[in-house]
Scaffold this motif. Sequence first.
Motif, PDB file in Angstrom:
ATOM      1  N   VAL A   1       0.859  -1.184   0.000  1.00  0.00           N
ATOM      2  CA  VAL A   1       0.000   0.000   0.000  1.00  0.00           C
ATOM      3  C   VAL A   1       0.890   1.227   0.000  1.00  0.00           C
ATOM      4  N   GLY A   2       0.710   2.083  -1.025  1.00  0.00           N
ATOM      5  CA  GLY A   2       1.592   3.219  -1.211  1.00  0.00           C
ATOM      6  C   GLY A   2       1.250   4.416  -0.339  1.00  0.00           C
ATOM      7  N   PRO A   3       2.062   5.470  -0.438  1.00  0.00           N
ATOM      8  CA  PRO A   3       1.870   6.664   0.392  1.00  0.00           C
ATOM      9  C   PRO A   3       0.488   7.294   0.202  1.00  0.00           C
ATOM     10  N   TYR A   4      -0.124   7.677   1.304  1.00  0.00           N
ATOM     11  CA  TYR A   4      -1.371   8.445   1.342  1.00  0.00           C
ATOM     12  C   TYR A   4      -2.574   7.698   0.771  1.00  0.00           C
ATOM     13  N   ALA A   5      -2.441   6.411   0.552  1.00  0.00           N
ATOM     14  CA  ALA A   5      -3.597   5.617   0.145  1.00  0.00           C
ATOM     15  C   ALA A   5      -4.551   5.474   1.332  1.00  0.00           C
ATOM     16  N   VAL A   6      -5.838   5.274   1.015  1.00  0.00           N
ATOM     17  CA  VAL A   6      -6.862   5.100   2.037  1.00  0.00           C
ATOM     18  C   VAL A   6      -7.637   3.827   1.722  1.00  0.00           C
ATOM     19  N   ILE A   7      -7.769   2.939   2.709  1.00  0.00           N
ATOM     20  CA  ILE A   7      -8.463   1.672   2.520  1.00  0.00           C
ATOM     21  C   ILE A   7      -9.496   1.508   3.629  1.00  0.00           C
ATOM     22  N   GLY A   8     -10.743   1.256   3.211  1.00  0.00           N
ATOM     23  CA  GLY A   8     -11.853   1.219   4.142  1.00  0.00           C
ATOM     24  C   GLY A   8     -12.044  -0.111   4.838  1.00  0.00           C
ATOM     25  N   PRO A   9     -13.016  -0.186   5.753  1.00  0.00           N
ATOM     26  CA  PRO A   9     -13.175  -1.355   6.627  1.00  0.00           C
ATOM     27  C   PRO A   9     -13.714  -2.598   5.953  1.00  0.00           C
TER      28      PRO A   9
END
Length: 262
Positions: free
Chosen positions: A22-30
């Motif tokens: 997972v790269g910088p500043y990525a967002v992954i939800g629940p």
Amino acid sequence: MALIHPTAVVDAAAELDSSVRVGPYAVIGPHVRIGAGSDIGPHCVVGGRTTIGQHNRFFQFSSIGAVPQDMSYGGEPTELVIGDHNTVREFCTLNLGTLKEEGVTRIGSHNWIMAYVHVAHDVRIGDRTVLANGATLAGHVHVGDWATVGGLTGVHQFVHIGAHAMIGFQGHVAQDVPPFMTVDGNPLQARAVNMTGLKRRGFTDERTAVIRRMHKLLYRSSLPLAEAVEAIAALKGSEPSADGDIAVMLDFLAGAKRGIVR
């Protein structure tokens, strides 16, 4: 542990294989699940009930699993399901499904999805397709295996694109595109059999000869569509190696919802 950049935000409830990057500043939800070997690029947002298979690569700035752009959507628990070995380039948007169909947007495996592509709610994409830069698929579009959609092409909702079809640059696709055909222009017209694609995929001369005959029956015979379909069905057995191709064409024509490009 997955290889997560310290600036990324990954919900504790998300399920990531230990080999996911997972790269910088990525967002992954629940409600996200990501399989082995997949790579989520910088600044990607992966949300919703999204399941991603193995060895997929998402380049920077893509939005994966956002709510559908459908005014009737009311927050229902719909899904986005993505197979294996897909490449998704920059600034792509892949949306969740709606309850208007089965509630799932579904993308197969080994697809090449180029920059700025939009895949709307309830779309179904098969395997080994190419969606060139800026291609836009409206809701409920179906794309068959090995199909190619040219750059800046818009595809109307509910349109079906057959296996091995080729849509040229900047197409305006408002009717179904039969398998094996090359179409382009605005208004869209069927030009010929996608011979280059078929040769690259190892189709024999015998199979392509039968596919050419199907093309002539649909587009060069002046037959009404119903009679052309009957004539295509009569080709069964003329070249046994092509019977599967004939079945693909007949199944597609039987399920055409918006009329075919003709």
